[in-house]
Design a protein around this motif. Structure first.
Motif, PDB file in Angstrom:
ATOM      1  N   UNK A   2      -1.877  -7.166   6.678  1.00 33.06           N
ATOM      2  CA  UNK A   2      -1.244  -6.011   6.350  1.00 33.06           C
ATOM      3  C   UNK A   2      -1.428  -5.780   4.512  1.00 33.06           C
ATOM      4  N   UNK A   3      -1.286  -6.990   3.849  1.00 34.71           N
ATOM      5  CA  UNK A   3      -1.209  -6.751   2.587  1.00 34.71           C
ATOM      6  C   UNK A   3      -2.570  -6.430   1.890  1.00 34.71           C
ATOM      7  N   UNK A   4      -3.559  -6.915   2.528  1.00 31.12           N
ATOM      8  CA  UNK A   4      -4.972  -6.442   2.193  1.00 31.12           C
ATOM      9  C   UNK A   4      -5.044  -4.842   2.619  1.00 31.12           C
ATOM     10  N   UNK A   5      -4.614  -4.454   3.842  1.00 35.67           N
ATOM     11  CA  UNK A   5      -4.918  -2.924   4.138  1.00 35.67           C
ATOM     12  C   UNK A   5      -3.921  -2.236   3.041  1.00 35.67           C
ATOM     13  N   UNK A   6      -2.838  -2.675   2.806  1.00 35.16           N
ATOM     14  CA  UNK A   6      -2.073  -1.692   1.772  1.00 35.16           C
ATOM     15  C   UNK A   6      -2.894  -1.828   0.288  1.00 35.16           C
ATOM     16  N   UNK A   7      -3.487  -3.088  -0.257  1.00 36.27           N
ATOM     17  CA  UNK A   7      -4.146  -3.256  -1.396  1.00 36.27           C
ATOM     18  C   UNK A   7      -5.282  -1.819  -1.367  1.00 36.27           C
ATOM     19  N   UNK A   8      -5.918  -1.955  -0.077  1.00 31.65           N
ATOM     20  CA  UNK A   8      -7.242  -1.112   0.090  1.00 31.65           C
ATOM     21  C   UNK A   8      -6.771   0.169   0.112  1.00 31.65           C
ATOM     22  N   UNK A   9      -5.501   0.531   0.632  1.00 30.49           N
ATOM     23  CA  UNK A   9      -4.969   2.037   0.604  1.00 30.49           C
ATOM     24  C   UNK A   9      -4.677   2.492  -0.684  1.00 30.49           C
ATOM     25  N   UNK A  10      -4.108   1.578  -1.708  1.00 28.29           N
ATOM     26  CA  UNK A  10      -3.770   2.028  -2.745  1.00 28.29           C
ATOM     27  C   UNK A  10      -4.994   2.267  -3.575  1.00 28.29           C
ATOM     28  N   UNK A  11      -6.086   1.373  -3.620  1.00 29.18           N
ATOM     29  CA  UNK A  11      -7.196   1.561  -4.328  1.00 29.18           C
ATOM     30  C   UNK A  11      -7.893   2.886  -3.821  1.00 29.18           C
ATOM     31  N   UNK A  12      -7.933   3.175  -2.461  1.00 28.96           N
ATOM     32  CA  UNK A  12      -8.384   4.576  -2.035  1.00 28.96           C
ATOM     33  C   UNK A  12      -7.599   5.607  -2.794  1.00 28.96           C
ATOM     34  N   UNK A  13      -6.265   5.537  -2.795  1.00 31.06           N
ATOM     35  CA  UNK A  13      -5.463   6.745  -3.389  1.00 31.06           C
ATOM     36  C   UNK A  13      -5.622   6.755  -4.799  1.00 31.06           C
ATOM     37  N   UNK A  14      -5.879   5.638  -5.629  1.00 33.56           N
ATOM     38  CA  UNK A  14      -6.103   5.769  -6.904  1.00 33.56           C
ATOM     39  C   UNK A  14      -7.534   6.266  -7.297  1.00 33.56           C
ATOM     40  N   UNK A 107       7.969  -0.712  -0.006  1.00 35.70           N
ATOM     41  CA  UNK A 107       8.093  -0.758  -1.503  1.00 35.70           C
ATOM     42  C   UNK A 107       6.748  -0.252  -2.350  1.00 35.70           C
ATOM     43  N   UNK A 108       5.663  -0.771  -1.550  1.00 35.88           N
ATOM     44  CA  UNK A 108       4.354  -0.420  -2.253  1.00 35.88           C
ATOM     45  C   UNK A 108       4.004   1.204  -2.039  1.00 35.88           C
ATOM     46  N   UNK A 109       4.213   1.678  -1.237  1.00 39.62           N
ATOM     47  CA  UNK A 109       4.281   3.253  -0.878  1.00 39.62           C
ATOM     48  C   UNK A 109       5.361   3.773  -1.827  1.00 39.62           C
ATOM     49  N   UNK A 110       6.536   3.693  -2.024  1.00 32.52           N
ATOM     50  CA  UNK A 110       7.609   4.021  -3.048  1.00 32.52           C
ATOM     51  C   UNK A 110       6.806   3.897  -4.245  1.00 32.52           C
ATOM     52  N   UNK A 111       6.420   2.704  -4.710  1.00 34.91           N
ATOM     53  CA  UNK A 111       5.896   2.586  -5.878  1.00 34.91           C
ATOM     54  C   UNK A 111       4.807   3.435  -6.377  1.00 34.91           C
ATOM     55  N   UNK A 112       3.976   3.617  -5.224  1.00 32.25           N
ATOM     56  CA  UNK A 112       2.611   4.546  -5.396  1.00 32.25           C
ATOM     57  C   UNK A 112       3.028   5.949  -5.518  1.00 32.25           C
ATOM     58  N   UNK A 113       4.268   6.744  -4.775  1.00 36.07           N
ATOM     59  CA  UNK A 113       4.947   7.575  -5.073  1.00 36.07           C
ATOM     60  C   UNK A 113       5.393   8.047  -6.459  1.00 36.07           C
TER      61      UNK A 113
END
Length: 155
Positions: A2-14, A107-113
Motif C-alpha cells: 500500500x505504501x509503495x502504491x501511495x508513493x507512486x500515486x503521489x509521484x504521478x500527481x506531482x 493522511x497522505x491524501x490529506x497532505x496531498x490536498x
C-alpha cells in the motif's frame, strides 16, 4: 504494498498536467505576473461499490444498520469501536495494523490536498474537488470502504 502504491500515486500527481496562463505581453509601463500553476486533480469515476450478495458475511452494509448498532450499544452501556463498521470482505473486523494503513493512506491524501491548497480546514466544509479526490483514492485503495451500499464508510 500500500505504501509503495501511495508513493507512486503521489509521484504521478506531482507530475500531472498543469494549466498555465496564456502567454502575455509586457510593456514598459506594466509588467504582468503569470498566474500561479494550478494542479489538475480531476478524477475518473469513482470505483464501483461491491455487491452485498458477493459478501454475505459483511454485517454492516447500510449506514442505518450502523446507526442502529451504535444506539443499541449506547443503550446497553457497551463500548463500540469508532470504526467497527469496517470489515474485510469476509466480514471479519479489520486489525489495528490495517486501521493504521488506512489512517496513513488518508493522511497522505490529506497532505496531498493541502500541498495544492485544496480542502484546508474542516472536512465538513470540504469542496467537491476535495471530496472526489479523497473518495476516489480511499475507495480504490481500501476495499473495506467498498463494502457498503454507498460511500458512507469513507465519510
Amino acid at each position: 504494498t500500500e505504501t509503495t502504491h501511495l508513493r507512486e500515486l503521489t509521484t504521478k500527481l506531482a507530475n500531472a498536467a498543469v494549466s498555465q496562463p496564456a502567454p502575455f505581453q509586457t510593456s514598459a509601463l506594466q509588467t504582468q505576473q503569470p498566474a500561479p500553476l494550478i494542479l489538475n486533480l480531476s478524477m475518473p469515476n469513482l470505483p464501483g461499490m461491491a455487491k452485498q450478495a458477493d459478501h454475505p458475511n459483511v454485517k454492516i452494509w447500510e449506514q442505518t444498520e450502523w446507526k442502529r448498532k451504535v444506539e443499541r450499544c449506547r443503550n446497553k452501556g457497551e463500548h463500540l469501536d469508532k470504526l467497527g463498521f469496517l470489515t474485510d470482505s469476509n466480514g471479519i473486523e479489520i486489525s489495528k495494523a490495517r486501521v493504521k494503513q488506512i489512517t496513513e493512506g488518508a493522511k497522505m491524501l490529506w497532505n496531498e490536498m493541502k500541498q495544492h491548497s485544496i480542502a484546508l480546514g474542516k472536512w465538513k466544509k470540504k469542496t467537491n474537488q476535495a471530496k472526489a479526490f479523497f473518495m476516489h483514492h480511499m475507495l480504490k485503495d481500501f476495499i473495506e470502504f467498498q463494502l457498503a451500499d454507498t460511500d458512507w464508510k469513507v465519510e
